[in-house]
Design a protein around this motif. Structure first.
Motif, PDB file in Angstrom:
ATOM      1  N   ARG A  54       0.833  -1.203   0.000  1.00  0.00           N
ATOM      2  CA  ARG A  54       0.000   0.000   0.000  1.00  0.00           C
ATOM      3  C   ARG A  54       0.865   1.249   0.000  1.00  0.00           C
ATOM      4  NH1 ARG A  54      -5.041  -0.043   3.561  1.00  0.00           N
ATOM      5  NH2 ARG A  54      -5.530  -1.662   2.075  1.00  0.00           N
ATOM      6  N   LYS A  55       1.950   1.233   0.756  1.00  0.00           N
ATOM      7  CA  LYS A  55       2.860   2.388   0.764  1.00  0.00           C
ATOM      8  C   LYS A  55       3.440   2.616  -0.628  1.00  0.00           C
ATOM      9  CE  LYS A  55       4.884   3.662   5.129  1.00  0.00           C
ATOM     10  NZ  LYS A  55       6.008   3.617   6.020  1.00  0.00           N
ATOM     11  N   ILE A  58       0.947   4.274  -2.863  1.00  0.00           N
ATOM     12  CA  ILE A  58       0.879   5.711  -2.570  1.00  0.00           C
ATOM     13  C   ILE A  58       2.063   6.425  -3.225  1.00  0.00           C
ATOM     14  CG2 ILE A  58       1.148   7.417  -0.704  1.00  0.00           C
ATOM     15  CD1 ILE A  58      -0.520   5.490   1.068  1.00  0.00           C
ATOM     16  N   LEU A  76       4.966  10.686   4.274  1.00  0.00           N
ATOM     17  CA  LEU A  76       4.889   9.334   4.836  1.00  0.00           C
ATOM     18  C   LEU A  76       5.432   9.291   6.259  1.00  0.00           C
ATOM     19  CD1 LEU A  76       5.948   7.150   1.758  1.00  0.00           C
ATOM     20  CD2 LEU A  76       3.654   7.414   2.721  1.00  0.00           C
ATOM     21  N   LEU A  79       2.905   9.616   9.033  1.00  0.00           N
ATOM     22  CA  LEU A  79       2.005   8.503   9.321  1.00  0.00           C
ATOM     23  C   LEU A  79       2.542   7.695  10.493  1.00  0.00           C
ATOM     24  CD1 LEU A  79       1.210   7.211   5.714  1.00  0.00           C
ATOM     25  CD2 LEU A  79      -0.137   8.766   7.129  1.00  0.00           C
ATOM     26  N   THR A  83       2.559   0.688  10.614  1.00  0.00           N
ATOM     27  CA  THR A  83       1.143   0.432  10.334  1.00  0.00           C
ATOM     28  C   THR A  83       0.929   0.493   8.835  1.00  0.00           C
ATOM     29  OG1 THR A  83       0.527   2.759  10.526  1.00  0.00           O
ATOM     30  CG2 THR A  83       0.366   1.439  12.532  1.00  0.00           C
ATOM     31  N   PRO A  85      -0.936   2.028   5.771  1.00  0.00           N
ATOM     32  CA  PRO A  85      -1.715   3.250   5.517  1.00  0.00           C
ATOM     33  C   PRO A  85      -3.172   2.918   5.193  1.00  0.00           C
ATOM     34  CG  PRO A  85       0.370   3.290   4.328  1.00  0.00           C
ATOM     35  CD  PRO A  85       0.215   1.908   4.892  1.00  0.00           C
ATOM     36  N   THR A  86      -4.066   3.694   5.768  1.00  0.00           N
ATOM     37  CA  THR A  86      -5.499   3.488   5.582  1.00  0.00           C
ATOM     38  C   THR A  86      -6.056   4.488   4.572  1.00  0.00           C
ATOM     39  OG1 THR A  86      -6.054   5.067   7.316  1.00  0.00           O
ATOM     40  CG2 THR A  86      -5.696   2.768   8.005  1.00  0.00           C
ATOM     41  N   ASP A  89      -5.644   7.830   5.988  1.00  0.00           N
ATOM     42  CA  ASP A  89      -4.279   8.334   5.798  1.00  0.00           C
ATOM     43  C   ASP A  89      -4.109   8.890   4.390  1.00  0.00           C
ATOM     44  OD1 ASP A  89      -3.437   7.554   8.379  1.00  0.00           O
ATOM     45  OD2 ASP A  89      -2.877   5.551   7.674  1.00  0.00           O
ATOM     46  N   TRP A  90      -4.634   8.160   3.388  1.00  0.00           N
ATOM     47  CA  TRP A  90      -4.535   8.613   2.006  1.00  0.00           C
ATOM     48  C   TRP A  90      -5.265   9.935   1.823  1.00  0.00           C
ATOM     49  CZ3 TRP A  90      -1.830   9.108  -1.977  1.00  0.00           C
ATOM     50  CH2 TRP A  90      -2.373   9.561  -3.175  1.00  0.00           C
ATOM     51  N   LEU A  93      -3.015  12.627   3.177  1.00  0.00           N
ATOM     52  CA  LEU A  93      -1.875  12.877   2.305  1.00  0.00           C
ATOM     53  C   LEU A  93      -2.296  13.604   1.033  1.00  0.00           C
ATOM     54  CD1 LEU A  93       0.018   9.457   2.499  1.00  0.00           C
ATOM     55  CD2 LEU A  93       0.682  11.610   3.567  1.00  0.00           C
TER      56      LEU A  93
END
Length: 156
Positions: A54-55, A58, A76, A79, A83, A85-86, A89-90, A93
């Protein structure tokens, strides 16, 4: 043979690259830049937690929009550590980058709309152009591409 236990949640560098559609060297590059991290096995092989996928997604989206790696890394870093990123979080960002992207879009639109006007007459000179800069009036505003840097351009 499939790994069992805690390492089951981890991927090899090759698996990460394959699942993200990037090269192994790109995974290593992002790790060297501090954007992602890995652990080492007893055999000194890199292993990445599955959340790294997921990172990397992003990072790839942010890069496609032209955001510099240093800025991506700084975002990043805000965050929570260790964990995945949810969506929340997105959203955080992407909202940080939205104003910058809109400004760049506006600037590129101005550039596109004025591109043919600069050299359309064939004189190839901004300082001598009787239409875009009569009497070299733009020199008073300082050096540089003044017409392209302003929000609105009054054309004679």
């Amino acid at each position: 043979m499939a790994e069992s236990g805690p390492l089951q949640r981890y991927l090899s560098v090759g698996d990460v690259a394959k699942r993200c559609g990037i090269s192994v060297s790109a995974v290593h590059f992002y790790e060297r830049k501090g954007l992602i991290s890995s652990i080492r096995t007893d055999g000194n092989q890199r292993r990445f937690h599955r959340g790294i996928l997921r990172k990397l997604a992003i990072i790839k989206v942010a890069q496609k929009t032209g955001i510099p790696l240093a800025e991506i890394g700084a975002a990043l870093d805000k965050l929570p550590r260790n964990t995945v990123p949810t969506a929340k979080d997105w959203a955080k960002l992407s909202s940080q980058w939205r104003d910058d992207l809109n400004e760049r879009i506006d600037q590129l639109t101005r550039l596109r709309d004025q591109l043919g006007l600069c050299i359309g007459c064939g004189c190839l000179s901004i300082s001598d152009c009787p239409l875009r800069n009569p009497g070299d009036e733009l020199a008073k505003a300082g050096p540089g591409a003044i017409l392209l840097e302003t929000k609105e351009v009054d054309t004679p």
